[in-house]
Scaffold this motif. Structure first.
Motif, mmCIF file in Angstrom:
data_model
loop_
_atom_site.group_PDB
_atom_site.id
_atom_site.type_symbol
_atom_site.label_atom_id
_atom_site.label_comp_id
_atom_site.label_asym_id
_atom_site.label_seq_id
_atom_site.Cartn_x
_atom_site.Cartn_y
_atom_site.Cartn_z
ATOM 1 N N UNK A 35 0.838 -1.202 0.000
ATOM 2 C CA UNK A 35 0.000 0.000 0.000
ATOM 3 C C UNK A 35 0.873 1.251 0.000
ATOM 4 N N UNK A 36 1.932 1.235 0.799
ATOM 5 C CA UNK A 36 2.829 2.389 0.876
ATOM 6 C C UNK A 36 3.610 2.565 -0.426
ATOM 7 N N UNK A 154 -3.356 6.821 5.221
ATOM 8 C CA UNK A 154 -3.728 7.497 6.471
ATOM 9 C C UNK A 154 -5.000 6.905 7.070
ATOM 10 N N UNK A 155 -5.964 6.573 6.214
ATOM 11 C CA UNK A 155 -7.250 6.069 6.709
ATOM 12 C C UNK A 155 -7.089 4.672 7.302
ATOM 13 N N UNK A 156 -6.367 3.802 6.610
ATOM 14 C CA UNK A 156 -6.144 2.455 7.133
ATOM 15 C C UNK A 156 -5.320 2.497 8.415
ATOM 16 N N UNK A 157 -4.323 3.376 8.461
ATOM 17 C CA UNK A 157 -3.516 3.526 9.679
ATOM 18 C C UNK A 157 -4.375 3.960 10.850
ATOM 19 N N UNK A 259 -8.207 17.469 -0.963
ATOM 20 C CA UNK A 259 -7.715 16.092 -0.767
ATOM 21 C C UNK A 259 -7.372 15.850 0.703
ATOM 22 N N UNK A 260 -6.649 16.785 1.295
ATOM 23 C CA UNK A 260 -6.237 16.631 2.693
ATOM 24 C C UNK A 260 -7.437 16.742 3.637
ATOM 25 N N UNK A 261 -8.336 17.709 3.365
ATOM 26 C CA UNK A 261 -9.495 17.895 4.235
ATOM 27 C C UNK A 261 -10.447 16.703 4.164
ATOM 28 N N UNK A 262 -10.683 16.174 2.965
ATOM 29 C CA UNK A 262 -11.552 15.002 2.823
ATOM 30 C C UNK A 262 -10.957 13.801 3.541
ATOM 31 N N UNK A 263 -9.639 13.642 3.450
ATOM 32 C CA UNK A 263 -8.971 12.538 4.144
ATOM 33 C C UNK A 263 -9.101 12.690 5.648
ATOM 34 N N UNK A 264 -8.906 13.900 6.153
ATOM 35 C CA UNK A 264 -9.019 14.152 7.595
ATOM 36 C C UNK A 264 -10.429 13.848 8.097
ATOM 37 N N UNK A 265 -11.434 14.228 7.311
ATOM 38 C CA UNK A 265 -12.823 13.958 7.693
ATOM 39 C C UNK A 265 -13.088 12.459 7.751
ATOM 40 N N UNK A 267 -10.822 10.058 8.147
ATOM 41 C CA UNK A 267 -10.038 9.505 9.269
ATOM 42 C C UNK A 267 -10.804 9.653 10.570
ATOM 43 N N UNK A 268 -11.390 10.823 10.789
ATOM 44 C CA UNK A 268 -12.160 11.057 12.008
ATOM 45 C C UNK A 268 -13.357 10.120 12.101
ATOM 46 N N UNK A 269 -14.070 9.945 10.980
ATOM 47 C CA UNK A 269 -15.235 9.054 10.963
ATOM 48 C C UNK A 269 -14.822 7.612 11.220
#
Length: 377
Positions: A35-36, A154-157, A259-265, A267-269
Motif C-alpha cells: 500500500x505504501x 492514512x485512513x487504514x492507519x 484532498x487533505x481535508x476530505x482525508x481528515x474527515x 479519518x475522524x469518521x
C-alpha cells in the motif's frame, strides 16, 4: 469442574487463533508495504474522454491501441489497462463490460478489436472529463471527475491505531491491485451458548476496506471469527462512503487542500466508527444475533438453491457447502440442528478454501443471512 473445562477450552481456542495471527503476520506486513510503495508511484490525470459532437473533425485526446495488449494513449504516453479500468471504460462507452474484458484479455486479434471498439465508441461519445488513476504505467481506474480522492494509507492507519486503542490486534490484511482489506479482533474469546448449535466461541472485531480505483466504497463492518474453526463473517456495513464530491479542477494541485481535508474527515469518521464497533453494546448485540440465528430452522437445499440462482454463489460453491453440511464436522464450525447459524458457518467454512478476495465476499454473503434475526428491544 465445568468452569475449569470451559477455561481449558478457551485456552485451546486462544492458542489456535494466536497461531493463525502469527501465520498471517508476513501477509499483513506485505499488504502494508505494498500500500505504501504503490502510493508513492500512483498518478492522477484529468483528461477528456470522447469528443465534442458539434465539432466532428476533432481527434479524441484519449485513444486506444491493441498491438501489445490493450493500451490507453494519453499526452503523457501509453499506459496499459487493468481489467478494472477496462470495465469502467466499457460502462462509460455503453459497451457490455464482460465482453470487452474478455477481448482485452484474449488473443492479439481480440485485443486489437477491443481497441477498435473503444476508439469507435469514443468518436461518437459526448465528451466528458474523467479522472484517470494509474500506478506506474498501468491505468487501474477511469473515474468520474467528481471522484473524491482520499489518502488510503492514512485512513487504514487510523483504523488499525484505533482498534489497537480498544485492545484489538490486526488478525489479517489483504490487498489486490484495486482494493485493500484489514481485519482486527479482540484477543479474548466470548463463549455464546446457543439453543441448537452448541457453545459458540467468538472473537469479536472489525473489518475495514477501501479502494482508490472505484472498486468499492470506504467500508467498515463488524467482523466475527469463530475460534473453533477460524471461520470469518462480517455483518452489515456501518460506513458506506462513496467517493463522490465536487468536480475536480483541471490542475489537481489546486485540489490538494480538498484532498487533505476530505482525508481528515474520513479519518475522524473511521476512528469514531471503530470505537463503536468495539463497544460492549455492539458486541452483545452480535452475541444475541448468533443465539437468534440458532433458533431459526431453515431448509438447506432451498436456501442454497436460492443463493445460487440469485447469483450470490456459484454452482460449485453450492455443492461444496452442501458437502460441508453433510459432513457435520465441528472443526468446520458445522454442528447441531438445521439452523440459519449452521448455514452461515458452512458458507464461511468453504470460504477458507477459496481466494482471499472471494473469501471476503463469502463472509459478506454469510453475514447478510444474519439480517433475518430480529431482536426485540
Amino acid at each position: 469442574m465445568e468452569a475449569t473445562m470451559q477455561q481449558g477450552l478457551n485456552e485451546v481456542v486462544m492458542n489456535k487463533v494466536q497461531r493463525m495471527i502469527d501465520g498471517k503476520a508476513v501477509g499483513v506486513q506485505a499488504t502494508m508495504e505494498r500500500l505504501l510503495s504503490e502510493g508513492k508511484i500512483a498518478q492522477d490525470y484529468i483528461a477528456p474522454l470522447g469528443v465534442n459532437l458539434k465539432n466532428r473533425g476533432e481527434r479524441p485526446v484519449i485513444t486506444f491501441a491493441g498491438e501489445d495488449g490493450l493500451m490507453m494513449s494519453m499526452p503523457d504516453g501509453q499506459f496499459s489497462l487493468h481489467t478494472n479500468a477496462v470495465g469502467q471504460l466499457a460502462d462509460r462507452m455503453g459497451v457490455p463490460s464482460r465482453y470487452l474484458k474478455t477481448l482485452a484479455a484474449g488473443e492479439p486479434w481480440q485485443m486489437m478489436l477491443a481497441a477498435e471498439i473503444l476508439n469507435q465508441h469514443s468518436d461518437y461519445t459526448q465528451r466528458s472529463r474523467v479522472l484517470v488513476r494509474a500506478v506506474g504505467r498501468q491505468v487501474r481506474g477511469v473515474l468520474s471527475d467528481s471522484y473524491r480522492r482520499l489518502n488510503s494509507v492514512q485512513i487504514l492507519t487510523a483504523f488499525v491505531e484505533e482498534a489497537a486503542g480498544q485492545s484489538a490486534v490486526i488478525s489479517d490484511a489483504y490487498m489486490t491491485d484495486t482494493k485493500v482489506w484489514a481485519e482486527t479482533i479482540l484477543p479474548t474469546p466470548i463463549s455464546i451458548p446457543t439453543k441448537n448449535n452448541g457453545e459458540v466461541i467468538i472473537f469479536a472485531g472489525a473489518r475495514f476496506s477501501t479502494s482508490d480505483y472505484g472498486d468499492g466504497a470506504v467500508d467498515m463492518r463488524t467482523f466475527l471469527l469463530n475460534g473453533a474453526c477460524l471461520n470469518g463473517m462480517v455483518r452489515e456495513s456501518v460506513m458506506k462512503q462513496v467517493h463522490l464530491g465536487s468536480k475536480l479542477p483541471d490542475s489537481l494541485a489546486l485540489s490538494e487542500r480538498t484532498y487533505k481535508l476530505d482525508t481528515e474527515t474520513t479519518v475522524s469518521a473511521v476512528r469514531d466508527l471503530t470505537r463503536g464497533l468495539y463497544s460492549r453494546d455492539n458486541i452483545m448485540q452480535k452475541a444475541l444475533e448468533i443465539q437468534g440465528a440458532s433458533e431459526i430452522e431453515v431448509d438447506f437445499d432451498r436456501e442454497l438453491k436460492k443463493l445460487q440462482q440469485g447469483g450470490a454463489i456459484l454452482k460449485a460453491e453450492q455443492q461444496a457447502v452442501e458437502k460441508l453440511l453433510m459432513n457435520n464436522n465441528p472443526d468446520d464450525g458445522v454442528v447441531g440442528g438445521a439452523t440459519l447459524w449452521k448455514l452461515t458457518q458452512a458458507i464461511t467454512a468453504h470460504a477458507r478454501e477459496v481466494s482471499p478476495e472471494r473469501a471476503r465476499e463469502l463472509h459478506e454473503i454469510s453475514g447478510n443471512l444474519m439480517n433475518r434475526v430480529k431482536l426485540t428491544a
